[in-house]
Design a protein around this motif. Structure first.
Motif, PDB file in Angstrom:
ATOM      1  N   ASP A 152     -20.956   2.866  -8.778  1.00 40.46           N
ATOM      2  CA  ASP A 152     -21.747   3.350  -7.634  1.00 40.46           C
ATOM      3  C   ASP A 152     -22.317   4.736  -7.921  1.00 40.46           C
ATOM      4  N   LEU A 153     -21.531   5.574  -8.603  1.00 37.94           N
ATOM      5  CA  LEU A 153     -21.997   6.900  -8.985  1.00 37.94           C
ATOM      6  C   LEU A 153     -23.205   6.792  -9.917  1.00 37.94           C
ATOM      7  N   LEU A 154     -23.127   5.897 -10.881  1.00 40.15           N
ATOM      8  CA  LEU A 154     -24.244   5.695 -11.803  1.00 40.15           C
ATOM      9  C   LEU A 154     -25.492   5.243 -11.049  1.00 40.15           C
ATOM     10  N   LYS A 155     -25.329   4.354 -10.088  1.00 37.58           N
ATOM     11  CA  LYS A 155     -26.467   3.858  -9.317  1.00 37.58           C
ATOM     12  C   LYS A 155     -27.144   4.982  -8.533  1.00 37.58           C
ATOM     13  N   VAL A 156     -26.339   5.873  -7.973  1.00 42.38           N
ATOM     14  CA  VAL A 156     -26.902   7.009  -7.222  1.00 42.38           C
ATOM     15  C   VAL A 156     -27.760   7.863  -8.146  1.00 42.38           C
ATOM     16  N   ILE A 157     -27.274   8.111  -9.366  1.00 47.34           N
ATOM     17  CA  ILE A 157     -28.021   8.939 -10.320  1.00 47.34           C
ATOM     18  C   ILE A 157     -29.304   8.240 -10.735  1.00 47.34           C
ATOM     19  N   LEU A 158     -29.216   6.945 -11.051  1.00 50.14           N
ATOM     20  CA  LEU A 158     -30.401   6.194 -11.498  1.00 50.14           C
ATOM     21  C   LEU A 158     -31.466   6.146 -10.407  1.00 50.14           C
ATOM     22  N   GLN A 159     -31.059   5.899  -9.186  1.00 46.49           N
ATOM     23  CA  GLN A 159     -32.022   5.804  -8.082  1.00 46.49           C
ATOM     24  C   GLN A 159     -32.730   7.129  -7.849  1.00 46.49           C
ATOM     25  N   GLN A 160     -32.041   8.230  -8.068  1.00 46.47           N
ATOM     26  CA  GLN A 160     -32.674   9.536  -7.904  1.00 46.47           C
ATOM     27  C   GLN A 160     -33.832   9.718  -8.886  1.00 46.47           C
ATOM     28  N   TYR A 161     -33.721   9.078 -10.067  1.00 44.75           N
ATOM     29  CA  TYR A 161     -34.756   9.209 -11.102  1.00 44.75           C
ATOM     30  C   TYR A 161     -35.671   7.988 -11.145  1.00 44.75           C
ATOM     31  N   GLY A 162     -35.637   7.180 -10.100  1.00 42.61           N
ATOM     32  CA  GLY A 162     -36.560   6.058 -10.000  1.00 42.61           C
ATOM     33  C   GLY A 162     -36.238   4.884 -10.907  1.00 42.61           C
ATOM     34  N   VAL A 163     -35.028   4.815 -11.402  1.00 46.65           N
ATOM     35  CA  VAL A 163     -34.620   3.704 -12.266  1.00 46.65           C
ATOM     36  C   VAL A 163     -33.928   2.660 -11.398  1.00 46.65           C
ATOM     37  N   ASP A 164     -34.443   1.434 -11.425  1.00 52.02           N
ATOM     38  CA  ASP A 164     -33.849   0.349 -10.648  1.00 52.02           C
ATOM     39  C   ASP A 164     -32.517  -0.053 -11.284  1.00 52.02           C
ATOM     40  N   PRO A 165     -31.402   0.086 -10.560  1.00 49.97           N
ATOM     41  CA  PRO A 165     -30.105  -0.275 -11.134  1.00 49.97           C
ATOM     42  C   PRO A 165     -30.038  -1.726 -11.605  1.00 49.97           C
ATOM     43  N   ASN A 166     -30.871  -2.592 -11.010  1.00 51.68           N
ATOM     44  CA  ASN A 166     -30.853  -3.994 -11.415  1.00 51.68           C
ATOM     45  C   ASN A 166     -31.490  -4.204 -12.785  1.00 51.68           C
ATOM     46  N   LYS A 167     -32.221  -3.198 -13.260  1.00 54.78           N
ATOM     47  CA  LYS A 167     -32.861  -3.312 -14.563  1.00 54.78           C
ATOM     48  C   LYS A 167     -32.043  -2.624 -15.661  1.00 54.78           C
ATOM     49  N   GLY A 175     -21.135  14.429 -38.291  1.00 54.63           N
ATOM     50  CA  GLY A 175     -21.332  15.809 -37.859  1.00 54.63           C
ATOM     51  C   GLY A 175     -22.379  15.974 -36.785  1.00 54.63           C
ATOM     52  N   LYS A 176     -22.909  14.872 -36.281  1.00 57.05           N
ATOM     53  CA  LYS A 176     -23.924  14.943 -35.226  1.00 57.05           C
ATOM     54  C   LYS A 176     -23.263  14.692 -33.874  1.00 57.05           C
ATOM     55  N   ALA A 177     -23.506  15.596 -32.952  1.00 57.49           N
ATOM     56  CA  ALA A 177     -22.943  15.467 -31.607  1.00 57.49           C
ATOM     57  C   ALA A 177     -23.838  14.570 -30.755  1.00 57.49           C
ATOM     58  N   PRO A 178     -23.300  13.937 -29.755  1.00 56.26           N
ATOM     59  CA  PRO A 178     -24.118  13.107 -28.859  1.00 56.26           C
ATOM     60  C   PRO A 178     -25.104  13.961 -28.060  1.00 56.26           C
ATOM     61  N   THR A 179     -26.082  13.312 -27.516  1.00 56.26           N
ATOM     62  CA  THR A 179     -27.072  13.979 -26.671  1.00 56.26           C
ATOM     63  C   THR A 179     -26.634  13.854 -25.216  1.00 56.26           C
ATOM     64  N   PHE A 180     -26.460  14.976 -24.561  1.00 54.43           N
ATOM     65  CA  PHE A 180     -26.046  14.978 -23.157  1.00 54.43           C
ATOM     66  C   PHE A 180     -27.297  14.935 -22.268  1.00 54.43           C
ATOM     67  N   LEU A 181     -27.260  14.056 -21.287  1.00 50.64           N
ATOM     68  CA  LEU A 181     -28.401  13.891 -20.383  1.00 50.64           C
ATOM     69  C   LEU A 181     -28.168  14.735 -19.133  1.00 50.64           C
ATOM     70  N   PRO A 182     -28.934  15.784 -18.931  1.00 51.35           N
ATOM     71  CA  PRO A 182     -28.731  16.644 -17.751  1.00 51.35           C
ATOM     72  C   PRO A 182     -29.204  15.961 -16.474  1.00 51.35           C
ATOM     73  N   ILE A 183     -28.502  16.217 -15.407  1.00 56.86           N
ATOM     74  CA  ILE A 183     -28.908  15.727 -14.089  1.00 56.86           C
ATOM     75  C   ILE A 183     -29.569  16.902 -13.379  1.00 56.86           C
ATOM     76  N   ASP A 184     -30.852  17.118 -13.676  1.00 56.10           N
ATOM     77  CA  ASP A 184     -31.573  18.277 -13.134  1.00 56.10           C
ATOM     78  C   ASP A 184     -31.755  18.193 -11.623  1.00 56.10           C
ATOM     79  N   SER A 185     -31.694  16.965 -11.096  1.00 55.78           N
ATOM     80  CA  SER A 185     -31.893  16.791  -9.643  1.00 55.78           C
ATOM     81  C   SER A 185     -30.563  16.790  -8.901  1.00 55.78           C
ATOM     82  N   ALA A 186     -29.572  17.485  -9.438  1.00 53.68           N
ATOM     83  CA  ALA A 186     -28.240  17.485  -8.830  1.00 53.68           C
ATOM     84  C   ALA A 186     -28.265  18.000  -7.388  1.00 53.68           C
ATOM     85  N   GLU A 187     -29.060  19.055  -7.142  1.00 53.71           N
ATOM     86  CA  GLU A 187     -29.113  19.605  -5.789  1.00 53.71           C
ATOM     87  C   GLU A 187     -29.744  18.626  -4.813  1.00 53.71           C
TER      88      GLU A 187
END
Length: 446
Positions: free
Chosen positions: A144-159, A204-216
């Motif tokens: 559910d947390l993931l869905k909230v984040i995706l919807q904020q960025y216009g990503v359809d959770p069903n996709k 030696g390569k670190a993962p890429t962290f995806l910022p949630i800029d729309s947190a507020e």
């Protein structure tokens, strides 16, 4: 006197019993889970620390399957306290006591592996459409947390294809590239999250962290979340993971109590919790994250009045809580004494009235004694006076007459005895004179 004494003893007994029940250890049932979780371990450590410190509050942990089950248990009244997740449905019959810990959402993409063809690089949340996302942990709340984040960025959770991994299998799933991106939710220093991110590091390569800029914006639309940040290097490793500060959202795990739980009990528990926290920290560093609840009136979970009293320094002492009862008890004792005295006097009114009649009889006997011409009559009155004296002394012992009345009776009795003595002396002299006169007449006649 006996009625007043009984009242005093009753008041003392009530106060003693009240004090005993006020300070006796109180066992509180706390629902927490799942089994083997850090939350359950911390609660067990707190429970043991409370016992060792001989605290007023004792904890009885009730293991559950997770935060949802814990919330359900306290909602049904099967627990007094519970550890609940703030972004889930919180029962209406609970209020916040403390914040156990704050959790952050972490989204990242593993680096491409050598020798394998990589797809389009993912650097933004909006690029997750059509991708497979691995969610660490079996709880539906993380999905559910993931869905909230995706919807904020216009990503359809069903996709988006969501795959959940148990925490124990997360590292292997990440190494085997079971998903394109991953989501974990937990404290910043979470061992599970750190191990999962470490498993994402290759060559030696670190993962890429995806910022949630729309947190507020998310926090504005969903009050259970807060805008937060993941500090640089929070997950360790070389290079630092992450290299820079990452914006994200957070939510809390709360210790909540039933609304109908006594304010005094909750205040005592809150006081003990923060007093013993330092002791538990040495064994469970997670205890350092325990914080006081939000006491604002618009808090997402309203604070319990008992916890608020502790936080605001307005916790009441024993005398503060029970001074009114003690005061009214003393007033009641005084009233009871007055009523008892009146009632005792009322019960003795017949005895007092009879004694008053006897005293009047004694005064009449004084006048009769002074006119009496018979020693036998005087002896009879003397015997009657002795009976009156006996009855009067009994009345005084029973409390029917006062000491002043007894003094008045003694004066009257003394006057009676003096009158009898004077009259007997007079009768004796008269009798002797008559005998002499008779003897003289007999001599003259001869």
């Amino acid at each position: 006197m006996f009625i007043v004494l009984a009242g005093v003893l009753a008041i003392i007994g009530i106060v003693t019993a009240g004090y005993y029940f006020a300070v006796r250890p109180v066992a509180l049932r706390i629902a927490v889970g799942p089994a083997g979780s850090d939350d359950l371990k911390v609660v067990h450590a707190l429970s043991q620390a409370f016992v060792q410190a001989h605290s007023q509050i004792r904890l009885r942990p009730i293991p559950t399957e997770g935060a949802t089950a814990s919330a359900q248990m306290i909602a049904e009244g099967k627990a007094d306290l519970a550890i609940v997740r703030g972004d889930l449905s919180v029962p209406k019959n609970v209020q916040a006591v403390a914040t156990l810990r704050k959790n952050v959402a972490v989204l990242w993409v593993p680096p491409a592996m050598k020798g394998k063809k990589a797809g389009a690089k993912i650097t933004k949340i909006a690029q997750l459409a059509g991708r497979r996302i691995g969610v660490i942990g079996r709880t539906p709340a993380n999905v559910d947390l993931l869905k909230v984040i995706l919807q904020q960025y216009g990503v359809d959770p069903n996709k988006v294809e969501v795959v959940q991994f148990p925490a124990s299998e997360a590292a292997d799933a990440i190494r085997n590239r079971k998903a394109d991106a991953y989501l974990a939710a937990g404290p910043v220093n979470s061992k599970i999250t750190s191990e999962a991110i470490a498993a994402s590091t290759h060559d030696g390569k670190a993962p890429t962290f995806l910022p949630i800029d729309s947190a507020e914006a998310i926090a504005q639309n969903h009050p259970m979340y807060e805008a937060s940040e993941i500090p640089a290097g929070a997950f360790g490793g070389s290079p630092d993971r992450p290299e820079d500060e990452v914006k994200t959202i957070s939510f809390s795990h709360h210790i909540v109590a039933r609304k109908d739980l006594s304010d005094t009990t909750v205040a005592a528990f809150t006081r003990q919790l923060f007093a013993i926290r330092q002791t538990v920290m040495s064994e469970f560093p997670l205890a350092a994250k325990i914080e006081t609840p939000d006491t604002d009136k618009d808090a997402f979970i309203p604070v319990h009045p008992g916890a608020a009293a502790f936080v605001d320094g307005e916790e009441k002492t024993f005398l503060d809580r029970y001074s009114d009862f003690i005061w009214w008890g003393l007033m009641g004792l005084s009233a009871m004494g007055s009523i008892g005295a009146w009632f005792a006097g009322y019960l003795k009114k017949d005895e007092r009235s009879n004694n008053s009649t006897l005293r009047e009889r004694l005064l009449e006997m004084i006048a009769t004694a002074r006119r009496s011409d018979s020693a036998e009559e005087l002896d009879q009155m003397q015997a009657e006076a002795d009976n009156i004296l006996r009855d009067t002394l009994q009345c005084f012992e029973h409390g029917a007459i006062s000491e002043g009345a007894l003094t008045s009776f003694n004066i009257a009795l003394s006057q009676f005895h003096q009158a009898v003595a004077d009259r007997k002396a007079l009768l004796m002299i008269t009798s002797q004179n008559l005998q002499r006169a008779g003897a003289a007449l007999r001599v003259t006649g001869t």
